[in-house]
Scaffold this motif. Structure first.
Motif, PDB file in Angstrom:
ATOM      1  N   VAL A   1       0.851  -1.180   0.000  1.00 32.18           N
ATOM      2  CA  VAL A   1       0.000   0.000   0.000  1.00 32.18           C
ATOM      3  C   VAL A   1       0.893   1.238   0.000  1.00 32.18           C
ATOM      4  CG1 VAL A   1      -0.209  -0.097   2.531  1.00 32.18           C
ATOM      5  CG2 VAL A   1      -1.877   1.214   1.196  1.00 32.18           C
ATOM      6  N   SER A   2       0.499   2.238  -0.800  1.00 36.18           N
ATOM      7  CA  SER A   2       1.226   3.506  -0.876  1.00 36.18           C
ATOM      8  C   SER A   2       0.283   4.645  -0.543  1.00 36.18           C
ATOM      9  CB  SER A   2       1.812   3.711  -2.274  1.00 36.18           C
ATOM     10  OG  SER A   2       2.758   2.716  -2.583  1.00 36.18           O
ATOM     11  N   VAL A   3       0.835   5.756  -0.062  1.00 34.84           N
ATOM     12  CA  VAL A   3       0.022   6.886   0.364  1.00 34.84           C
ATOM     13  C   VAL A   3       0.494   8.164  -0.313  1.00 34.84           C
ATOM     14  CG1 VAL A   3       1.436   7.268   2.434  1.00 34.84           C
ATOM     15  CG2 VAL A   3      -0.888   8.167   2.352  1.00 34.84           C
ATOM     16  N   GLY A   4      -0.459   8.976  -0.750  1.00 32.86           N
ATOM     17  CA  GLY A   4      -0.174  10.275  -1.357  1.00 32.86           C
ATOM     18  C   GLY A   4      -1.459  10.890  -1.866  1.00 32.86           C
ATOM     19  N   ASP A   5      -1.412  12.158  -2.228  1.00 35.01           N
ATOM     20  CA  ASP A   5      -2.592  12.863  -2.725  1.00 35.01           C
ATOM     21  C   ASP A   5      -2.641  12.713  -4.243  1.00 35.01           C
ATOM     22  OD1 ASP A   5      -4.632  14.567  -3.376  1.00 35.01           O
ATOM     23  OD2 ASP A   5      -3.662  16.400  -2.661  1.00 35.01           O
ATOM     24  N   VAL A   6      -3.457  11.787  -4.730  1.00 32.69           N
ATOM     25  CA  VAL A   6      -3.440  11.506  -6.162  1.00 32.69           C
ATOM     26  C   VAL A   6      -4.358  12.425  -6.965  1.00 32.69           C
ATOM     27  CG1 VAL A   6      -2.850   9.083  -5.759  1.00 32.69           C
ATOM     28  CG2 VAL A   6      -5.256   9.714  -6.069  1.00 32.69           C
ATOM     29  N   ASN A   7      -5.375  13.010  -6.340  1.00 26.07           N
ATOM     30  CA  ASN A   7      -6.331  13.824  -7.107  1.00 26.07           C
ATOM     31  C   ASN A   7      -6.232  15.313  -6.814  1.00 26.07           C
ATOM     32  OD1 ASN A   7      -7.381  13.688  -4.546  1.00 26.07           O
ATOM     33  ND2 ASN A   7      -9.490  13.244  -5.181  1.00 26.07           N
ATOM     34  N   GLY A   8      -5.239  15.721  -6.038  1.00 22.95           N
ATOM     35  CA  GLY A   8      -4.973  17.141  -5.842  1.00 22.95           C
ATOM     36  C   GLY A   8      -5.968  17.886  -5.000  1.00 22.95           C
ATOM     37  N   ASP A   9      -6.701  17.174  -4.117  1.00 18.89           N
ATOM     38  CA  ASP A   9      -7.675  17.864  -3.278  1.00 18.89           C
ATOM     39  C   ASP A   9      -7.120  18.211  -1.901  1.00 18.89           C
ATOM     40  OD1 ASP A   9      -7.563  15.388  -2.080  1.00 18.89           O
ATOM     41  OD2 ASP A   9      -9.727  15.015  -2.138  1.00 18.89           O
ATOM     42  N   GLY A  10      -5.832  17.928  -1.684  1.00 23.23           N
ATOM     43  CA  GLY A  10      -5.209  18.238  -0.401  1.00 23.23           C
ATOM     44  C   GLY A  10      -5.337  17.149   0.632  1.00 23.23           C
ATOM     45  N   HIS A  11      -5.979  16.035   0.299  1.00 20.51           N
ATOM     46  CA  HIS A  11      -6.152  14.929   1.230  1.00 20.51           C
ATOM     47  C   HIS A  11      -5.361  13.713   0.754  1.00 20.51           C
ATOM     48  CE1 HIS A  11      -9.172  17.484   2.839  1.00 20.51           C
ATOM     49  NE2 HIS A  11     -10.079  17.226   1.906  1.00 20.51           N
ATOM     50  N   LEU A  12      -4.870  12.946   1.700  1.00 23.38           N
ATOM     51  CA  LEU A  12      -4.069  11.779   1.364  1.00 23.38           C
ATOM     52  C   LEU A  12      -4.960  10.609   0.964  1.00 23.38           C
ATOM     53  CD1 LEU A  12      -1.357  11.935   4.173  1.00 23.38           C
ATOM     54  CD2 LEU A  12      -1.119  12.562   1.762  1.00 23.38           C
ATOM     55  N   ASP A  13      -4.504   9.907  -0.076  1.00 18.67           N
ATOM     56  CA  ASP A  13      -5.204   8.764  -0.622  1.00 18.67           C
ATOM     57  C   ASP A  13      -4.323   7.523  -0.509  1.00 18.67           C
ATOM     58  OD1 ASP A  13      -7.218  10.659  -1.612  1.00 18.67           O
ATOM     59  OD2 ASP A  13      -5.688  11.173  -3.104  1.00 18.67           O
ATOM     60  N   LEU A  14      -4.914   6.354  -0.767  1.00 23.90           N
ATOM     61  CA  LEU A  14      -4.194   5.088  -0.689  1.00 23.90           C
ATOM     62  C   LEU A  14      -4.294   4.361  -2.028  1.00 23.90           C
ATOM     63  CD1 LEU A  14      -5.480   3.836   2.781  1.00 23.90           C
ATOM     64  CD2 LEU A  14      -3.275   4.926   2.306  1.00 23.90           C
ATOM     65  N   VAL A  15      -3.198   3.708  -2.413  1.00 22.48           N
ATOM     66  CA  VAL A  15      -3.182   2.834  -3.584  1.00 22.48           C
ATOM     67  C   VAL A  15      -2.768   1.448  -3.118  1.00 22.48           C
ATOM     68  CG1 VAL A  15      -2.168   2.353  -5.831  1.00 22.48           C
ATOM     69  CG2 VAL A  15      -2.667   4.714  -5.174  1.00 22.48           C
ATOM     70  N   LEU A  16      -3.607   0.451  -3.383  1.00 23.37           N
ATOM     71  CA  LEU A  16      -3.362  -0.923  -2.958  1.00 23.37           C
ATOM     72  C   LEU A  16      -2.809  -1.746  -4.106  1.00 23.37           C
ATOM     73  CD1 LEU A  16      -6.524  -1.618  -0.796  1.00 23.37           C
ATOM     74  CD2 LEU A  16      -4.164  -1.732   0.006  1.00 23.37           C
ATOM     75  N   ALA A  17      -1.663  -2.380  -3.861  1.00 27.15           N
ATOM     76  CA  ALA A  17      -1.066  -3.325  -4.799  1.00 27.15           C
ATOM     77  C   ALA A  17      -1.642  -4.704  -4.501  1.00 27.15           C
ATOM     78  CB  ALA A  17       0.448  -3.338  -4.646  1.00 27.15           C
ATOM     79  N   LYS A  18      -2.303  -5.314  -5.504  1.00 23.42           N
ATOM     80  CA  LYS A  18      -3.060  -6.538  -5.251  1.00 23.42           C
ATOM     81  C   LYS A  18      -2.698  -7.623  -6.269  1.00 23.42           C
ATOM     82  CE  LYS A  18      -7.203  -6.005  -3.759  1.00 23.42           C
ATOM     83  NZ  LYS A  18      -8.644  -5.681  -3.620  1.00 23.42           N
ATOM     84  N   GLY A  19      -2.721  -8.845  -5.814  1.00 22.10           N
ATOM     85  CA  GLY A  19      -2.524  -9.966  -6.702  1.00 22.10           C
ATOM     86  C   GLY A  19      -1.486 -10.951  -6.219  1.00 22.10           C
ATOM     87  N   ARG A  20      -0.234 -10.486  -6.126  1.00 21.74           N
ATOM     88  CA  ARG A  20       0.882 -11.395  -5.860  1.00 21.74           C
ATOM     89  C   ARG A  20       0.937 -12.479  -6.936  1.00 21.74           C
ATOM     90  NH1 ARG A  20      -0.447 -13.790  -1.141  1.00 21.74           N
ATOM     91  NH2 ARG A  20       1.577 -14.870  -1.170  1.00 21.74           N
ATOM     92  N   HIS A  21       0.757 -13.745  -6.606  1.00 20.66           N
ATOM     93  CA  HIS A  21       0.830 -14.806  -7.620  1.00 20.66           C
ATOM     94  C   HIS A  21      -0.481 -15.001  -8.375  1.00 20.66           C
ATOM     95  CE1 HIS A  21       4.712 -15.856  -6.017  1.00 20.66           C
ATOM     96  NE2 HIS A  21       4.203 -16.163  -4.840  1.00 20.66           N
ATOM     97  N   TRP A  22      -1.539 -14.301  -7.955  1.00 23.39           N
ATOM     98  CA  TRP A  22      -2.870 -14.506  -8.517  1.00 23.39           C
ATOM     99  C   TRP A  22      -3.386 -13.171  -9.047  1.00 23.39           C
ATOM    100  CZ3 TRP A  22      -1.087 -15.951  -3.750  1.00 23.39           C
ATOM    101  CH2 TRP A  22      -0.822 -17.332  -3.596  1.00 23.39           C
ATOM    102  N   PRO A  23      -3.731 -13.085 -10.325  1.00 28.42           N
ATOM    103  CA  PRO A  23      -4.069 -11.789 -10.919  1.00 28.42           C
ATOM    104  C   PRO A  23      -5.269 -11.115 -10.251  1.00 28.42           C
ATOM    105  CG  PRO A  23      -3.669 -13.432 -12.632  1.00 28.42           C
ATOM    106  CD  PRO A  23      -3.712 -14.174 -11.335  1.00 28.42           C
ATOM    107  N   LEU A  24      -5.075  -9.847  -9.897  1.00 29.90           N
ATOM    108  CA  LEU A  24      -6.133  -8.985  -9.394  1.00 29.90           C
ATOM    109  C   LEU A  24      -5.908  -7.578  -9.950  1.00 29.90           C
ATOM    110  CD1 LEU A  24      -6.385 -10.034  -5.618  1.00 29.90           C
ATOM    111  CD2 LEU A  24      -8.064 -10.503  -7.414  1.00 29.90           C
TER     112      LEU A  24
END
Length: 382
Positions: free
Chosen positions: A44-67
């Motif tokens: 999981v990574s954290v940062g403001d992706v949409n520029g609204d001044g609030h922090l967002d999360l990006v989840l890395a999903k899958g590992r050996h199984w596609p997601l």
């Protein structure tokens, strides 16, 4: 400051002690599950992706199984009600790192995948939605982590790629950025350790980025110390740790506040350990940070209690994660367990997600729901 700011892990050590139950129970007082079901998430990574001044999360999903990787938009109060797919690709993702790869001022996402899926750079349209801008590396790589740094000081961000090869010699790579979110092909092999994490850091204080490469599968880890050689990237190798280490992840931090970066590592067989930097540029033998036990799977460092000392956060397989609070000496720690013992804690992102002055911990988990634990402000902990 840009609204797209990214918030981003000796000799004697005292026994690890637990804080009183009342204080431990109040260290994290609110829990938010990000999804209704358990998935094979990896980071999981954290940062403001949409520029609204609030922090967002990006989840890395899958590992050996596609997601499909997911974006969770924050409202600045610790809620993430709006979530959507990062893209359309269903792949075997191990890390999804936020970084401005094309230099346009917003946060893009660099995705590393296990084989046979290629690495991807998702470019931000400026509103928190993304399109694939480029691929990188080779689809046959067993990639476990990607990191971003400007290794050659040209103002363009480069990728450092950790590949796992098991007990056999392998290959980890540097993919130099060429601008616009694109990467040089082919990438450049620089290390042969089987690795699941690589940490870029200026270890010796010379202004050049060095690379900490632990061995995951029973071998010697090294710090690759960068040497200035015109326009070339060259490194000398400095060993650290045991010759038969099984280090899942390593990070750097000045644990003992002596002005030198130490290495903190989780060895799946030996537990949580520190290697303290010496004045001559070498590292001490391993110093255990608390009693061994459980299978440590994730690691981060942050000053969780705002006392000026770097603390250590460790996640496990089917065991509660823990914050190891540093008293400032780097030798004495107190532990606070938090959360539950479900699944495997694969990755942390640490930031003040609800703007209350206390750091919160987002945890990407496999076989358990992804979750955020909200820290308690200092005044409420008293």
């Amino acid at each position: 400051m840009s609204p797209y700011r990214l918030s981003l892990a000796l000799l004697v050590i005292a026994p690890l002690a637990a804080l009183p139950a009342q204080q431990a129970g109040r260290a994290f007082t609110r829990t938010l599950y990000l999804e209704d079901s358990a998935y094979t998430s990896a980071n999981v990574s954290v940062g403001d992706v949409n520029g609204d001044g609030h922090l967002d999360l990006v989840l890395a999903k899958g590992r050996h199984w596609p997601l499909v990787d997911r974006v969770h938009l924050g409202d600045g109060r610790g809620n993430f009600a709006r979530a959507y797919d990062l893209g359309t690709a269903s792949d075997r993702t191990y890390s999804a790192l936020l970084s401005d790869m094309d230099g346009d001022g917003d946060l893009d996402v660099v995705v590393s995948n296990d084989r046979p899926d290629p690495g991807l750079v998702y470019l931000n349209r400026g509103d928190g939605t993304f399109t694939v801008g480029s691929t990188w590396g080779l689809a046959e790589w067993s990639t476990r982590q990607v990191q971003v740094a400007d290794l050659n000081s040209d103002g363009v961000r480069d990728l450092i790629v950790a590949n796992r090869s098991g007990p056999r010699p392998g290959a980890s790579y540097i993919c130099l950025g060429v601008g616009g979110g694109r990467l040089e092909q082919p990438c450049r092999k620089f290390a042969s350790e089987s690795s699941t994490s690589i940490t870029p850091a200026d270890i010796n204080g010379d202004g050049l980025i060095d690379l900490v490469v632990p061995h995951r599968d029973g071998g010697q880890g090294h710090v690759y110390v960068q040497q200035r050689d015109g326009d070339s990237l060259t490194f000398t190798r400095l060993p650290f740790g045991e010759s038969n280490a099984n280090i899942r992840m390593a990070v750097t931090a000045d644990l003992d506040r002596d002005g030198r970066l130490d290495i903190v590592a989780i060895d799946e067989q030996r537990g949580v350990r520190a290697y303290f930097a010496r004045a001559d540029g070498t590292f001490s033998d391993a110093v255990p940070l608390g009693a061994a036990g459980g299978r440590p799977y994730s690691l981060a460092v942050a000053d969780m209690d705002a006392d000026g000392a770097v603390d250590v956060i460790v996640g496990y397989v089917q065991r509660q994660p823990v914050v190891l609070y540093n008293d400032g000496s780097g030798r004495t720690f107190k532990s606070v367990l938090f959360g539950d013992a479900e699944g495997a804690a694969y990755g942390f992102a640490i930031a003040d997600l609800d703007n209350d002055g206390a750091l919160d911990i987002a945890v990407a988990r496999s076989d358990a729901r992804n979750v955020v634990y909200f820290g308690t402000p200092a005044l409420e902990r008293r």
